[in-house]
Design a protein around this motif. Sequence first.
Motif, PDB file in Angstrom:
ATOM      1  N   GLU A 142       0.769  -1.533   0.391  1.00 38.03           N
ATOM      2  CA  GLU A 142       0.215  -0.225   0.120  1.00 38.03           C
ATOM      3  C   GLU A 142       1.002   1.236   0.362  1.00 38.03           C
ATOM      4  OE1 GLU A 142      -4.152  -1.819   1.948  1.00 38.03           O
ATOM      5  OE2 GLU A 142      -2.311  -1.343   3.645  1.00 38.03           O
ATOM      6  N   VAL A 143       1.944   0.761   0.661  1.00 42.37           N
ATOM      7  CA  VAL A 143       3.113   2.153   0.876  1.00 42.37           C
ATOM      8  C   VAL A 143       3.333   2.698  -0.425  1.00 42.37           C
ATOM      9  CG1 VAL A 143       4.963   3.413   1.460  1.00 42.37           C
ATOM     10  CG2 VAL A 143       3.262   2.301   3.229  1.00 42.37           C
ATOM     11  N   ARG A 144       3.910   1.691  -0.785  1.00 39.46           N
ATOM     12  CA  ARG A 144       4.491   1.182  -2.684  1.00 39.46           C
ATOM     13  C   ARG A 144       3.360   2.682  -3.517  1.00 39.46           C
ATOM     14  NH1 ARG A 144       6.262  -3.658  -2.098  1.00 39.46           N
ATOM     15  NH2 ARG A 144       5.046  -4.596  -2.878  1.00 39.46           N
ATOM     16  N   LEU A 145       2.244   1.482  -3.174  1.00 36.02           N
ATOM     17  CA  LEU A 145       1.380   2.051  -4.141  1.00 36.02           C
ATOM     18  C   LEU A 145       0.877   3.966  -4.404  1.00 36.02           C
ATOM     19  CD1 LEU A 145      -1.258   2.049  -6.196  1.00 36.02           C
ATOM     20  CD2 LEU A 145      -2.584   1.787  -4.272  1.00 36.02           C
ATOM     21  N   LEU A 146       1.519   4.781  -2.830  1.00 31.20           N
ATOM     22  CA  LEU A 146       1.265   6.003  -2.890  1.00 31.20           C
ATOM     23  C   LEU A 146       2.557   6.095  -3.252  1.00 31.20           C
ATOM     24  CD1 LEU A 146       0.179   5.876   0.700  1.00 31.20           C
ATOM     25  CD2 LEU A 146      -1.271   6.539  -1.493  1.00 31.20           C
ATOM     26  N   GLU A 147       3.701   5.943  -3.030  1.00 29.69           N
ATOM     27  CA  GLU A 147       5.372   6.007  -3.602  1.00 29.69           C
ATOM     28  C   GLU A 147       5.067   6.292  -5.325  1.00 29.69           C
ATOM     29  OE1 GLU A 147       8.576   4.667  -0.441  1.00 29.69           O
ATOM     30  OE2 GLU A 147       7.518   2.951  -1.851  1.00 29.69           O
ATOM     31  N   ALA A 148       4.567   5.401  -5.608  1.00 30.71           N
ATOM     32  CA  ALA A 148       4.546   5.030  -7.314  1.00 30.71           C
ATOM     33  C   ALA A 148       3.871   6.595  -7.984  1.00 30.71           C
ATOM     34  CB  ALA A 148       3.412   3.874  -7.664  1.00 30.71           C
ATOM     35  N   MET A 149       2.580   7.082  -6.776  1.00 33.60           N
ATOM     36  CA  MET A 149       2.021   8.176  -7.653  1.00 33.60           C
ATOM     37  C   MET A 149       2.792   9.379  -8.083  1.00 33.60           C
ATOM     38  SD  MET A 149      -1.367   8.091  -5.406  1.00 33.60           S
ATOM     39  CE  MET A 149      -2.997   6.883  -5.456  1.00 33.60           C
ATOM     40  N   ASP A 150       2.318  10.348  -8.879  1.00 31.72           N
ATOM     41  CA  ASP A 150       2.858  11.046  -9.536  1.00 31.72           C
ATOM     42  C   ASP A 150       2.155  12.683  -8.819  1.00 31.72           C
ATOM     43  OD1 ASP A 150       0.798  11.796 -10.588  1.00 31.72           O
ATOM     44  OD2 ASP A 150       2.032  11.293 -12.453  1.00 31.72           O
ATOM     45  N   ASP A 151       2.274  13.669  -8.559  1.00 34.59           N
ATOM     46  CA  ASP A 151       1.815  14.323  -8.502  1.00 34.59           C
ATOM     47  C   ASP A 151       0.848  14.983  -8.020  1.00 34.59           C
ATOM     48  OD1 ASP A 151       4.540  14.694  -6.914  1.00 34.59           O
ATOM     49  OD2 ASP A 151       5.270  16.848  -7.545  1.00 34.59           O
ATOM     50  N   LYS A 152       0.207  14.735  -9.759  1.00 36.71           N
ATOM     51  CA  LYS A 152      -1.462  14.997  -9.987  1.00 36.71           C
ATOM     52  C   LYS A 152      -2.091  14.104  -9.530  1.00 36.71           C
ATOM     53  CE  LYS A 152      -1.102  17.582 -13.993  1.00 36.71           C
ATOM     54  NZ  LYS A 152      -0.817  17.779 -15.804  1.00 36.71           N
ATOM     55  N   GLU A 153      -1.653  12.742  -9.515  1.00 33.36           N
ATOM     56  CA  GLU A 153      -2.235  11.578  -9.094  1.00 33.36           C
ATOM     57  C   GLU A 153      -2.606  11.331  -7.553  1.00 33.36           C
ATOM     58  OE1 GLU A 153      -1.880   8.447 -12.406  1.00 33.36           O
ATOM     59  OE2 GLU A 153       0.129   8.549 -10.327  1.00 33.36           O
ATOM     60  N   MET A 154      -1.361  12.232  -6.477  1.00 32.63           N
ATOM     61  CA  MET A 154      -1.769  12.178  -5.117  1.00 32.63           C
ATOM     62  C   MET A 154      -2.428  12.954  -5.140  1.00 32.63           C
ATOM     63  SD  MET A 154      -0.640  10.658  -2.247  1.00 32.63           S
ATOM     64  CE  MET A 154       0.832  10.263  -2.866  1.00 32.63           C
ATOM     65  N   LEU A 155      -2.882  14.529  -5.647  1.00 36.03           N
ATOM     66  CA  LEU A 155      -3.514  15.651  -5.280  1.00 36.03           C
ATOM     67  C   LEU A 155      -5.361  15.673  -5.378  1.00 36.03           C
ATOM     68  CD1 LEU A 155      -3.312  18.667  -4.311  1.00 36.03           C
ATOM     69  CD2 LEU A 155      -3.614  19.397  -6.653  1.00 36.03           C
ATOM     70  N   VAL A 156      -5.252  14.582  -6.510  1.00 40.70           N
ATOM     71  CA  VAL A 156      -5.882  14.083  -6.900  1.00 40.70           C
ATOM     72  C   VAL A 156      -7.159  13.358  -5.456  1.00 40.70           C
ATOM     73  CG1 VAL A 156      -8.109  12.475  -8.408  1.00 40.70           C
ATOM     74  CG2 VAL A 156      -6.461  14.344  -9.176  1.00 40.70           C
ATOM     75  N   PHE A 157      -6.564  12.374  -5.135  1.00 44.24           N
ATOM     76  CA  PHE A 157      -5.880  11.075  -4.773  1.00 44.24           C
ATOM     77  C   PHE A 157      -6.343  11.632  -3.204  1.00 44.24           C
ATOM     78  CE2 PHE A 157      -4.592   8.166  -1.289  1.00 44.24           C
ATOM     79  CZ  PHE A 157      -5.575   6.823  -1.453  1.00 44.24           C
ATOM     80  N   THR A 158      -5.413  12.726  -2.833  1.00 42.42           N
ATOM     81  CA  THR A 158      -5.694  13.107  -1.401  1.00 42.42           C
ATOM     82  C   THR A 158      -7.279  14.323  -0.802  1.00 42.42           C
ATOM     83  OG1 THR A 158      -3.841  15.448  -1.561  1.00 42.42           O
ATOM     84  CG2 THR A 158      -3.470  13.277  -0.601  1.00 42.42           C
ATOM     85  N   ASN A 159      -7.283  14.573  -2.003  1.00 40.06           N
ATOM     86  CA  ASN A 159      -8.963  15.344  -2.268  1.00 40.06           C
ATOM     87  C   ASN A 159     -10.035  14.638  -1.918  1.00 40.06           C
ATOM     88  OD1 ASN A 159      -7.240  17.816  -2.128  1.00 40.06           O
ATOM     89  ND2 ASN A 159      -7.441  18.188  -4.541  1.00 40.06           N
ATOM     90  N   MET A 160     -10.148  13.377  -2.394  1.00 41.72           N
ATOM     91  CA  MET A 160     -11.234  12.264  -2.107  1.00 41.72           C
ATOM     92  C   MET A 160     -10.788  11.740  -1.290  1.00 41.72           C
ATOM     93  SD  MET A 160     -11.025   9.034  -5.182  1.00 41.72           S
ATOM     94  CE  MET A 160      -9.607   8.249  -4.826  1.00 41.72           C
TER      95      MET A 160
END
Length: 223
Positions: free
Chosen positions: A182-200
């Motif tokens: 799960e940590v690896r999944l988060l690490e693999a996200m780029d900045d845009k994906e991370m922003l979408v994910f955290t807002n959600m």
Amino acid sequence: MSHQTFWKPEKKPRQKKAYSSLGQRKKDKKPVPEWKKDILSHHQSRPNTKERGEFPKDVIAELIADSNGICECCKAAEATTTHHVYPRGRKGRGVKTNGLRLCWPCHDRIQINEELLQFWISAFRDKYGDYFWFDEQDWEEHNRKLAARQRVEFDKNERLNSIKPVIELITSAAGRTLKAREVRLLEAMDDKEMLVFTNMISDALNNFSKPAPSYGYGERFED
Ligand SMILES: [Zn+2]
Ligand SMILES: [Zn+2]
């Protein structure tokens, strides 16, 4: 409820930099004009493996002076050869810290006896440190690889620090630690994906913690 941002993209995206052997940033070099290349290639040519394994005359002279011309093994006979403590076949170079002045009988014994060979290797390691057989070029390569490894490690830590708030948020909401994948999944996200994910995720959590909204009219008694 105010919208809470748990993760912010890094302000300045890091660019790949060229590093010298000491890990310092290299300046961009001007291109070398054609007419200069021949002259430079002559001066910049580096010694080959065979040359790097040979003891230069001045090094041999220093070793003889340091040992008073006597064999450093039996300490009796006159020394006639300079032995590579770390063998040439294993990339031991012709440097002073790898040289041992020996008489022929002692040299012959060391050549055929791995235990004796290892004895001198560990003695020289104690005296001159790890990689006592390295020449300048070996150290350059060694430091370059080390700097590259440290850079990878640094980038990884930086990434891990930047997603730390997200990991903490999900950990506390889930009530368990995150699995490695799960940590690896988060690490693999780029900045845009991370922003979408955290807002959600933060919207979902904010809404979840509120009392269930009432849709009906007059069905619930409000006081
Ligand atoms: Zn000897
Ligand atoms: Zn030898």
